[in-house]
Design a protein around this motif. Sequence first.
Motif, PDB file in Angstrom:
ATOM      1  N   GLY A 127     -16.434   5.743 -32.037  1.00 29.62           N
ATOM      2  CA  GLY A 127     -16.138   4.345 -32.311  1.00 29.62           C
ATOM      3  C   GLY A 127     -17.215   3.743 -33.186  1.00 29.62           C
ATOM      4  O   GLY A 127     -17.514   4.260 -34.274  1.00 29.62           O
TER       5      GLY A 127
ATOM      6  N   ASP B 294     -18.938  14.803 -41.277  1.00 26.52           N
ATOM      7  CA  ASP B 294     -17.496  14.669 -41.421  1.00 26.52           C
ATOM      8  C   ASP B 294     -17.181  13.544 -42.398  1.00 26.52           C
ATOM      9  O   ASP B 294     -17.754  12.453 -42.314  1.00 26.52           O
ATOM     10  CB  ASP B 294     -16.849  14.359 -40.070  1.00 26.52           C
ATOM     11  CG  ASP B 294     -16.855  15.553 -39.132  1.00 26.52           C
ATOM     12  OD1 ASP B 294     -17.038  16.691 -39.613  1.00 26.52           O
ATOM     13  OD2 ASP B 294     -16.663  15.348 -37.917  1.00 26.52           O
TER      14      ASP B 294
ATOM     15  N   GLY C 160      -7.921   8.265 -28.029  1.00 27.69           N
ATOM     16  CA  GLY C 160      -7.594   7.347 -29.113  1.00 27.69           C
ATOM     17  C   GLY C 160      -8.778   6.754 -29.832  1.00 27.69           C
ATOM     18  O   GLY C 160      -8.599   5.891 -30.698  1.00 27.69           O
ATOM     19  N   THR C 161     -10.003   7.203 -29.518  1.00 25.61           N
ATOM     20  CA  THR C 161     -11.202   6.651 -30.150  1.00 25.61           C
ATOM     21  C   THR C 161     -11.592   7.487 -31.362  1.00 25.61           C
ATOM     22  O   THR C 161     -11.774   8.707 -31.252  1.00 25.61           O
ATOM     23  CB  THR C 161     -12.369   6.609 -29.149  1.00 25.61           C
ATOM     24  OG1 THR C 161     -11.993   5.834 -28.012  1.00 25.61           O
ATOM     25  CG2 THR C 161     -13.614   6.000 -29.788  1.00 25.61           C
ATOM     26  N   ALA C 162     -11.728   6.845 -32.507  1.00 24.56           N
ATOM     27  CA  ALA C 162     -12.117   7.553 -33.730  1.00 24.56           C
ATOM     28  C   ALA C 162     -13.547   8.078 -33.575  1.00 24.56           C
ATOM     29  O   ALA C 162     -14.429   7.382 -33.073  1.00 24.56           O
ATOM     30  CB  ALA C 162     -12.018   6.621 -34.928  1.00 24.56           C
ATOM     31  N   HIS C 163     -13.767   9.320 -34.044  1.00 27.36           N
ATOM     32  CA  HIS C 163     -15.091   9.914 -33.900  1.00 27.36           C
ATOM     33  C   HIS C 163     -15.331  10.946 -34.993  1.00 27.36           C
ATOM     34  O   HIS C 163     -14.395  11.415 -35.649  1.00 27.36           O
ATOM     35  CB  HIS C 163     -15.252  10.557 -32.517  1.00 27.36           C
ATOM     36  CG  HIS C 163     -14.239  11.613 -32.226  1.00 27.36           C
ATOM     37  ND1 HIS C 163     -12.950  11.327 -31.833  1.00 27.36           N
ATOM     38  CD2 HIS C 163     -14.310  12.972 -32.279  1.00 27.36           C
ATOM     39  CE1 HIS C 163     -12.279  12.437 -31.637  1.00 27.36           C
ATOM     40  NE2 HIS C 163     -13.081  13.467 -31.919  1.00 27.36           N
ATOM     41  N   SER C 164     -16.599  11.305 -35.167  1.00 29.00           N
ATOM     42  CA  SER C 164     -16.990  12.306 -36.156  1.00 29.00           C
ATOM     43  C   SER C 164     -18.369  12.831 -35.781  1.00 29.00           C
ATOM     44  O   SER C 164     -19.006  12.351 -34.834  1.00 29.00           O
ATOM     45  CB  SER C 164     -16.996  11.711 -37.573  1.00 29.00           C
ATOM     46  OG  SER C 164     -17.979  10.692 -37.673  1.00 29.00           O
TER      47      SER C 164
ATOM     48  N   THR D  35     -14.232  12.068 -42.745  1.00 27.66           N
ATOM     49  CA  THR D  35     -13.320  11.105 -42.126  1.00 27.66           C
ATOM     50  C   THR D  35     -13.443  11.179 -40.609  1.00 27.66           C
ATOM     51  O   THR D  35     -13.865  12.199 -40.052  1.00 27.66           O
ATOM     52  CB  THR D  35     -11.856  11.381 -42.515  1.00 27.66           C
ATOM     53  OG1 THR D  35     -11.498  12.714 -42.108  1.00 27.66           O
ATOM     54  CG2 THR D  35     -11.673  11.253 -44.034  1.00 27.66           C
ATOM     55  N   LEU D  36     -13.087  10.087 -39.962  1.00 32.78           N
ATOM     56  CA  LEU D  36     -13.024  10.059 -38.513  1.00 32.78           C
ATOM     57  C   LEU D  36     -11.619  10.464 -38.069  1.00 32.78           C
ATOM     58  O   LEU D  36     -10.667  10.336 -38.837  1.00 32.78           O
ATOM     59  CB  LEU D  36     -13.350   8.662 -37.980  1.00 32.78           C
ATOM     60  CG  LEU D  36     -14.840   8.257 -37.956  1.00 32.78           C
ATOM     61  CD1 LEU D  36     -15.324   7.906 -39.365  1.00 32.78           C
ATOM     62  CD2 LEU D  36     -15.078   7.084 -37.017  1.00 32.78           C
ATOM     63  N   HIS D  37     -11.505  10.963 -36.866  1.00 34.22           N
ATOM     64  CA  HIS D  37     -10.195  11.323 -36.321  1.00 34.22           C
ATOM     65  C   HIS D  37     -10.165  10.964 -34.846  1.00 34.22           C
ATOM     66  O   HIS D  37     -11.200  10.667 -34.236  1.00 34.22           O
ATOM     67  CB  HIS D  37      -9.909  12.811 -36.527  1.00 34.22           C
ATOM     68  CG  HIS D  37     -10.875  13.714 -35.814  1.00 34.22           C
ATOM     69  ND1 HIS D  37     -12.163  13.937 -36.229  1.00 34.22           N
ATOM     70  CD2 HIS D  37     -10.728  14.461 -34.683  1.00 34.22           C
ATOM     71  CE1 HIS D  37     -12.779  14.766 -35.405  1.00 34.22           C
ATOM     72  NE2 HIS D  37     -11.932  15.100 -34.450  1.00 34.22           N
ATOM     73  N   SER D  38      -8.972  10.977 -34.260  1.00 36.22           N
ATOM     74  CA  SER D  38      -8.834  10.644 -32.847  1.00 36.22           C
ATOM     75  C   SER D  38      -7.754  11.511 -32.224  1.00 36.22           C
ATOM     76  O   SER D  38      -6.897  12.071 -32.914  1.00 36.22           O
ATOM     77  CB  SER D  38      -8.504   9.161 -32.663  1.00 36.22           C
ATOM     78  OG  SER D  38      -7.263   8.849 -33.263  1.00 36.22           O
ATOM     79  N   HIS D  39      -7.809  11.634 -30.897  1.00 33.41           N
ATOM     80  CA  HIS D  39      -6.837  12.426 -30.130  1.00 33.41           C
ATOM     81  C   HIS D  39      -6.968  12.024 -28.671  1.00 33.41           C
ATOM     82  O   HIS D  39      -7.426  10.909 -28.378  1.00 33.41           O
ATOM     83  CB  HIS D  39      -7.055  13.926 -30.343  1.00 33.41           C
ATOM     84  CG  HIS D  39      -8.497  14.340 -30.315  1.00 33.41           C
ATOM     85  ND1 HIS D  39      -9.300  14.186 -29.208  1.00 33.41           N
ATOM     86  CD2 HIS D  39      -9.292  14.894 -31.269  1.00 33.41           C
ATOM     87  CE1 HIS D  39     -10.522  14.639 -29.472  1.00 33.41           C
ATOM     88  NE2 HIS D  39     -10.553  15.062 -30.713  1.00 33.41           N
TER      89      HIS D  39
END
Length: 342
Positions: A291, A268, A308-312, A270-274
Amino acid sequence: MNSHSLNPSELAGRRDEILSHFVRIDKEFDRRRGENRLLVKREDIQWESASRVHPTQQEGHLLARIISPELGFNIHTFRVFKRQIGGGGIDGAFHTHGDAVKYYLEGKGKEIIDDQEVEVSPGDLAFIPANIWHGTENTGDEPMVFIAFHQIPGTHLPVPASWQYHADDLSEHESIDSRLVTMEKEDPAAMDSATLYSWRQHLLHELGVLDDEFNQRRKAKNYLVPRNEVPWESPADNQTTTLIAPELGFDIHTLQLSVRVVPPGHSDETLHSHGEAVHYYLSGQGHQIVGDESIAVEAGDLVFVPAGTAHSIRNSTGDPMRFLIAEQLPGTYLQRPVISQD
């Protein structure tokens, strides 16, 4: 105790009594959440008798709790477990609970959901609606095994209470699409309180319109996604396919379920969060970034991604990675316990 015979004061008092004990348990759940575990390796999944935690009387029922607050995961929306039901026509006890999605791994059987019977086999997915009496029956001679993504008991369905203006009140105002274009250029931090509140209300109106359509589609009351309808191969530019969600006709409110196929060599960009999510890896191997952590994963492992933690994801091998994604339904909130300190 027969609750029907209680007067209003006795009924409220009885509930307060039960809640006082429940709070003590929830307080310990919350303390264990502080361990902040993220990974469960396939070989660390442990089976126990289902009767140890549930009042089931059937022989041949085994349970493996995998991701849940009491196990050290800071999760609030759903839990994950495996269940094994012995062969020879053994059935599961009828019960109700919140939203649940099951993915079948071994054996064959059927889900009895209210007045419907749904045949299931390995690779299928079934949705069990909240507050509907149901049971699982093993119709084969071999053990039946499934993994379940199950709304945490004690939480509530986040049923939307939509805010909408009458169409006549909006006819002379800027359209929502025009407002969205304008919003891209606006900084909420620079808005005065009235403008900030007004923007939020207009967005809530549009979300209310969409929620009404979601609710219409929920009425299809779909229960099953057969294995042959799951896209086990996907193009590199469209790796994720939603399988169970309200817009697809499932009367679900707390989570949705997707499958992702990551091609060889893909990382990936970019990282994303949800919201909260659990990834269950079905094939291949790679690294899940959560993270600041890079976690090596392979088939059979599970990773919890906190809200809310950024991940990929990174697949550095020559084979595709396939995994299921159980994810908190977008637009819902974490249900954190309010624990009395008295």
